[in-house]
Design a protein around this motif. Structure first.
Motif, PDB file in Angstrom:
ATOM      1  N   ARG A   1       1.016  -1.144   0.139  1.00 30.81           N
ATOM      2  CA  ARG A   1       0.219  -0.067  -0.028  1.00 30.81           C
ATOM      3  C   ARG A   1       0.989   0.978  -0.154  1.00 30.81           C
ATOM      4  NH1 ARG A   1      -1.626   3.179   4.084  1.00 30.81           N
ATOM      5  NH2 ARG A   1      -0.714   1.799   5.747  1.00 30.81           N
TER       6      ARG A   1
ATOM      7  N   ARG B   1       2.587   1.784  -3.408  1.00 31.91           N
ATOM      8  CA  ARG B   1       1.530   2.332  -4.516  1.00 31.91           C
ATOM      9  C   ARG B   1       1.499   3.504  -4.165  1.00 31.91           C
ATOM     10  NH1 ARG B   1      -4.139   0.278  -4.004  1.00 31.91           N
ATOM     11  NH2 ARG B   1      -4.181   1.825  -2.316  1.00 31.91           N
TER      12      ARG B   1
ATOM     13  N   ARG C   1       4.850   5.875  -4.755  1.00 30.31           N
ATOM     14  CA  ARG C   1       5.211   5.555  -7.327  1.00 30.31           C
ATOM     15  C   ARG C   1       3.293   7.066  -7.008  1.00 30.31           C
ATOM     16  NH1 ARG C   1       4.501  -0.684  -8.167  1.00 30.31           N
ATOM     17  NH2 ARG C   1       6.884  -0.780  -7.729  1.00 30.31           N
TER      18      ARG C   1
ATOM     19  N   SER D   1       9.497   4.723  -9.970  1.00 31.61           N
ATOM     20  CA  SER D   1       9.229   3.448  -9.186  1.00 31.61           C
ATOM     21  C   SER D   1       9.735   3.237  -8.276  1.00 31.61           C
ATOM     22  CB  SER D   1       9.225   2.402 -10.637  1.00 31.61           C
ATOM     23  OG  SER D   1       7.759   2.562 -11.450  1.00 31.61           O
TER      24      SER D   1
ATOM     25  N   VAL E   1       1.998   4.860 -12.948  1.00 33.22           N
ATOM     26  CA  VAL E   1       1.180   3.169 -11.660  1.00 33.22           C
ATOM     27  C   VAL E   1       0.555   2.838 -12.240  1.00 33.22           C
ATOM     28  CG1 VAL E   1       1.196   3.288  -9.436  1.00 33.22           C
ATOM     29  CG2 VAL E   1       3.097   5.128  -9.922  1.00 33.22           C
TER      30      VAL E   1
ATOM     31  N   ILE F   1      -3.013   0.839 -11.773  1.00 31.63           N
ATOM     32  CA  ILE F   1      -4.025   1.090 -10.395  1.00 31.63           C
ATOM     33  C   ILE F   1      -4.021   0.055 -10.938  1.00 31.63           C
ATOM     34  CG2 ILE F   1      -5.704   2.207  -8.696  1.00 31.63           C
ATOM     35  CD1 ILE F   1      -3.846   4.048  -8.777  1.00 31.63           C
TER      36      ILE F   1
END
Length: 175
Positions: A25, A28, A31, A37, A95, A97
């Protein structure tokens, strides 16, 4: 003790459990806020080093999930304030998702639509990105976002309103 981690100690096992629970989490989140990254991984590792330091020094109960998020957001801000960041950071990364079990609606998102979403997301101010990510992706309450970011609930609502309006405008341009 010489400062090295002892993988047999109870606090080490608890820190390791927190890492397993929160690392994906936080990675993410970093990012999304940093848009890179490798930098996100570095910041995430720094956050967990701070966790180890704080965990060993704390003798009271702490809600570690919100603490980790607050430290991660602040670490991302610090990283972006650094002069080298502004000079070096040119390319933006996306990123991914993606829900592991996407709904039919989510599965229909094309690469082109994703690109338009990212373009709109990149236009948000740093504060708007933070508020949007914490409120909508992390599903935090407005009050909780306000506490973590040191804002009033009204300010959080204002940033969120502007972020959503900007995202809508970007998507309407696509339509």
């Amino acid at each position: 003790m010489d400062g090295r981690l002892d993988d047999r100690s109870p606090w080490y096992a608890q820190c390791e459990a927190l890492y397993r629970e929160h690392a994906p989490r936080l990675l993410r989140l970093c990012r999304l806020l940093l848009r890179h990254s490798q930098e996100a991984e570095d910041v995430t590792h720094e956050v967990f080093l701070k966790l180890v330091e704080s965990y060993r020094a704390t003798d009271r109960a702490v809600a570690w999930g919100p603490w980790l998020t607050r430290v991660a957001v602040n670490a991302c801000r610090d990283r972006q304030r650094a002069a080298w960041w502004r000079l070096w950071h040119g390319a933006l990364e996306e990123v991914e998702i993606v829900d592991r079990d996407p709904t039919p609606e989510a599965a229909t998102l094309t690469g082109e639509t994703r690109e338009h979403i990212w373009r709109a997301f990149r236009r948000l101010s740093q504060r708007q990105r933070e508020v949007f990510v914490l409120r909508h992706l992390e599903a935090w309450s407005t009050q909780h976002v306000a506490e973590v970011l040191g804002l009033s609930p009204g300010s959080v609502k204002r940033h969120l309103f502007r972020a959503v309006a900007c995202l809508r405008k970007g998507l309407e341009e696509h339509s």
